[in-house]
Design an enzyme around this catalytic site. Structure first.
Site, short mmCIF file in Angstrom:
data_model
loop_
_atom_site.label_atom_id
_atom_site.label_comp_id
_atom_site.label_asym_id
_atom_site.label_seq_id
_atom_site.Cartn_x
_atom_site.Cartn_y
_atom_site.Cartn_z
N GLU A 158 80.90 83.13 -67.18
CA GLU A 158 80.63 84.14 -66.09
C GLU A 158 79.23 84.80 -66.27
OE1 GLU A 158 83.25 83.99 -67.95
OE2 GLU A 158 85.20 84.40 -66.55
N LYS A 187 95.03 92.57 -58.32
CA LYS A 187 95.75 91.40 -57.69
C LYS A 187 96.47 91.58 -56.56
CE LYS A 187 97.73 87.25 -59.35
NZ LYS A 187 98.35 86.25 -60.47
N PHE A 235 97.80 92.59 -69.95
CA PHE A 235 97.17 91.35 -70.24
C PHE A 235 95.70 91.14 -69.11
CE2 PHE A 235 96.43 86.90 -69.58
CZ PHE A 235 95.92 86.56 -70.74
N GLN A 236 94.62 90.90 -69.93
CA GLN A 236 93.27 90.81 -69.07
C GLN A 236 92.88 92.17 -68.33
OE1 GLN A 236 93.07 86.89 -67.54
NE2 GLN A 236 92.32 85.83 -69.48
N MET A 242 58.82 84.45 -79.82
CA MET A 242 58.33 85.86 -79.81
C MET A 242 58.47 86.98 -80.96
SD MET A 242 56.15 87.47 -77.75
CE MET A 242 56.11 87.23 -76.11
#
Lengths: 164, 566
Positions: free
Chosen positions: B51, B163, B113-114, B479
């Site tokens: 993502e 959802k 969940f999630q 760096m």
């Protein structure tokens, strides 16, 4: 310097946390914060009492204005204004002498005794911060059980106003 | 007719003219994906491999096109994986709308969940965010999201969609316009301040234009070039502003700041007037703020009032869209009879020429010695005629890209400036290549950075993205190593990677072309060969000098005139 900042914002979920989050994320200090809907139910009015240099307060106001939910911001330090805070103090008064003395002190400070039990008086007091501090200080000879303070709120005197 | 939330979602994207979105499916967004599947001819969905890649790709798309980038991810881990990209977009003011799935409304707050409170998590790093609680508000919310993301100071806006909203139905109506009483960005600069600015410009003996990403974002490069040429002043760009003024122009004195040129930083330090346009006085530019521009009056043009006098007190603040303000400045300047003091300017340019004489970006490529990173970037610039879209990751290679690829147009330099996100380069390049399939898109990266989002090589294969990856491989987090050399007595704690993959085989494993280049004499040939392969991604792993440093350098805490040259 101490500043009282008034904020009109959309009365929406999460709006308060955006303001509080802004202060914590940028390291600004919140001395007190009060919030409630206004006469227009779609708007909330917040009062934040904060401390900082002119530069910091300028930045606070600019950052507040950047929040999408914020409709208007006013730094009351720029105006003649009235400040009030409300306080409840619950004091132990198990002796008759104490009852008398606490009642007298409350009267002197123009407080109201709003609840009484055998062993306690609960006093309501309204005023600016220093008056409330002075009252708490004056009660130092008695056992204070509980203090609840609302945090300051303010309004400009005269024509100046914060509205949509 | 009533539509489902998922149908409304797709209709809204179409209304906004969105042709490409980047994302990754998951439980909470399955109805949205189902709808995208049905309407795949309308909206091109690019499946990334992480993502973070989706959001960076959307950023790359936005930075190259100045149109909002769009990403779609699922709830919970999908959403949290997107946070780095969202923070990146926030720091660089990238117009972007990120859609996250959320668990159904009745499960919100139940540790389902999630489930994650992504609105809460992202609050400090978005311009604004929304949780949609009613399908009737979905269309208006999306309209608001695009409006907020792309107006004023642009930024990322997150829309969290539960959802069950995606299956709920309501009449679809897309608002034509949106007005928000609490959000009205100032576009037009104050006339009186513009006049004051021109007064100062006409009085100045040692002026300099200091311009940043705001010029690119507001599409003002052309107007800036006009103004700069008419004034005859020196101009420097920030890292984000590169390409806002043609860098081969004689008035361009290079980038400023920590790794800016000697001439740019000295010009700033000695200037009596700094005209800051769409730049925000970042600490990487100013160095020690106490020592910053001690002799200068400062004009500051910015669309964000909060950027003005945030770090540096300014004399003439102008809040407004950079393009609109520059147009007003040009008009005001042209209406005046006076012109800047030619004799003073001539002296100023003489002084600048002396600083330029230090030739602070010189380096020596011995053809028999190890490849210098600078040499690779310069050859890439030459091989592409300075015309490529160049994405970079973060680190030494980023600074070398900024120093040695001479940008002549805006929106061609795509990098993570404010947040400094390793792993930005490759997915951002995907976004650019999706926006401009026919153009050359380079990704200048390092062996450390590329590994942070390297799985996106699979996305590049799936969508045939012929990105040219230029890996400047020195086996170090370069760096970090440079700072450890300078400030930690060469204790190279964890900056040495020790177990690098074989990038050539890795590229091949992903179905691309891999090249390893170890000789300086092979650099040019390899670049040309790679550029000639128009239909494939080429991963060029340049094995470069191991302990090469980026110069010049203003050490953190020093003044702009206190540079280390070599």
């Amino acid at each position: 310097m101490r500043h009282v900042i008034s904020i009109l914002m959309e009365n929406e979920a999460g709006a308060l946390s955006r303001v509080a989050g802004l202060f914590s994320a940028r390291g600004y200090n919140i001395e007190s914060l009060t919030v409630a809907p206004t006469d227009d139910a779609t708007l909330s009015r917040l009062t934040v009492v904060t401390r900082g240099s002119e530069e910091i307060v300028e930045q606070i106001i600019k950052q507040l204005n950047k929040l999408i939910d914020v409709v208007k911001v006013m730094d009351l330090a720029q105006y003649a204004h009235i400040e009030r805070e409300i306080m409840f103090v619950k004091v132990a008064v198990d002796k008759h002498v104490a009852c008398e003395a606490v009642k007298r002190l409350s009267d002197i400070f123009r407080g109201n005794i709003i609840d009484v039990s055998e062993k306690t008086y609960t006093i309501e007091l309204t005023g600016d911060r220093s008056k409330l501090d002075a009252f708490v200080n004056a009660l130092k000879d008695y056992r204070i059980i509980e203090v609840v303070r609302s945090g300051g709120m303010g309004i400009a005197r005269g024509e100046a106003s914060l509205h949509v | 007719m009533e539509l489902t939330g998922a149908e409304i979602f797709v209709e809204c994207l179409k209304e906004e003219g969105v042709d490409t979105i980047f994302g990754y499916p998951g439980g909470a967004v399955l109805f949205l994906y189902d709808e995208l599947y049905k309407q795949h001819d309308k909206i091109n969905h690019i499946l990334v491999r992480h993502e973070q890649g989706a959001v960076h790709a959307a950023e790359g798309y936005a930075k190259a096109t100045n149109r909002p980038g769009v990403a779609l991810v699922t709830s919970g881990p999908g959403a949290t994986n997107a946070v780095t990209g969202i923070a990146d977009a926030y720091m660089d003011s990238v117009p972007m709308v990120v859609f996250t799935g959320q668990v159904p409304r009745h499960l919100i707050g139940n540790d389902a969940f999630q489930e994650v409170d992504i609105v809460g998590i992202t609050r400090p790093c978005v311009k604004h965010n929304f949780l949609v609680t009613d399908v009737k508000e979905l269309a208006t919310t999306i309209k608001k999201a695009f409006y907020i993301a792309s107006t004023g100071r642009p930024g990322p806006v997150l829309v969290d969609i539960p959802k069950d909203i995606t299956t709920a139905r309501c009449e679809f109506h897309y608002p034509k316009e949106i007005t928000m009483r609490s959000y009205n960005p100032t576009v037009k600069g104050n006339k009186r301040q513009v006049r004051r600015a021109i007064d100062l410009m006409l009085e100045a003996k040692k002026p300099v234009l200091y311009t940043g990403g705001g010029v690119v974002l507001s599409g003002a490069a052309h107007q800036l070039t006009e103004l700069t040429r008419e004034l005859g002043f020196p101009i420097t760009n920030t890292l984000m502003g590169l390409g806002g003024f043609p860098s081969m122009d004689k008035q361009f004195i290079g980038m400023l700041g920590m790794h800016g040129t000697y001439e740019a930083n000295n010009t700033m330090h000695h200037a009596d007037l700094v005209i800051a346009i769409g730049a925000r006085f970042d600490d990487r530019v100013t160095g020690n703020i106490e020592k910053f521009c001690p002799y200068a009056k400062i004009i500051h043009v910015d669309i964000d009032p909060a950027s003005i006098s945030k770090n540096v007190k300014v004399d003439v603040p102008i809040v407004g869209d950079v393009k609109s303000v520059i147009i007003d400045m040009l008009e005001e300047y042209r209406s005046r009879a006076e012109r800047p003091d030619a004799a003073a300017l001539a002296d100023w340019w003489k002084q600048i020429a002396e600083w330029r004489g230090a030739d602070c970006l010189k380096y020596n490529q011995d053809m028999n010695a190890a490849i210098k990173a600078q040499f690779v970037v310069q050859k890439f610039w030459e091989a592409t005629n300075g015309d490529a879209y160049v994405c970079s990751d973060v680190g030494q290679h980023q600074m070398w890209a900024a120093q040695y690829y001479r940008f002549s147009q805006p929106n061609r330099w795509i990098n993570s400036g404010g947040l400094g996100t390793m792993g930005f380069g490759l997915p951002a390049a995907m976004g650019v290549q999706m926006a401009f399939p026919e153009e050359t898109v380079g990704c200048i990266t390092g062996d450390g950075s590329i590994q942070m989002c390297i799985q996106e090589l699979a996305t590049c294969l799936q969508y045939h993205l012929p990105i040219k990856i230029i890996s400047l491989n020195n086996g170090y987090l370069g760096m970090v190593r440079q700072w450890q050399e300078f400030f930690y007595q060469k204790r190279y704690a964890m900056s040495y990677m020790e177990a690098l993959p074989d990038f050539v085989k890795l590229a091949e494993a992903y179905g691309h072309v891999g090249m390893r280049i170890e000789q300086a004499s092979d650099v040019e040939g390899a670049l040309k060969e790679a550029l000639a392969m128009k239909d494939r991604l080429v991963f060029m792993d340049f094995i470069t000098e191991r302990e090469n440093n980026v110069f010049p350098m203003v050490p953190a805490g020093a003044g702009q005139n206190e540079m280390i040259l070599v």
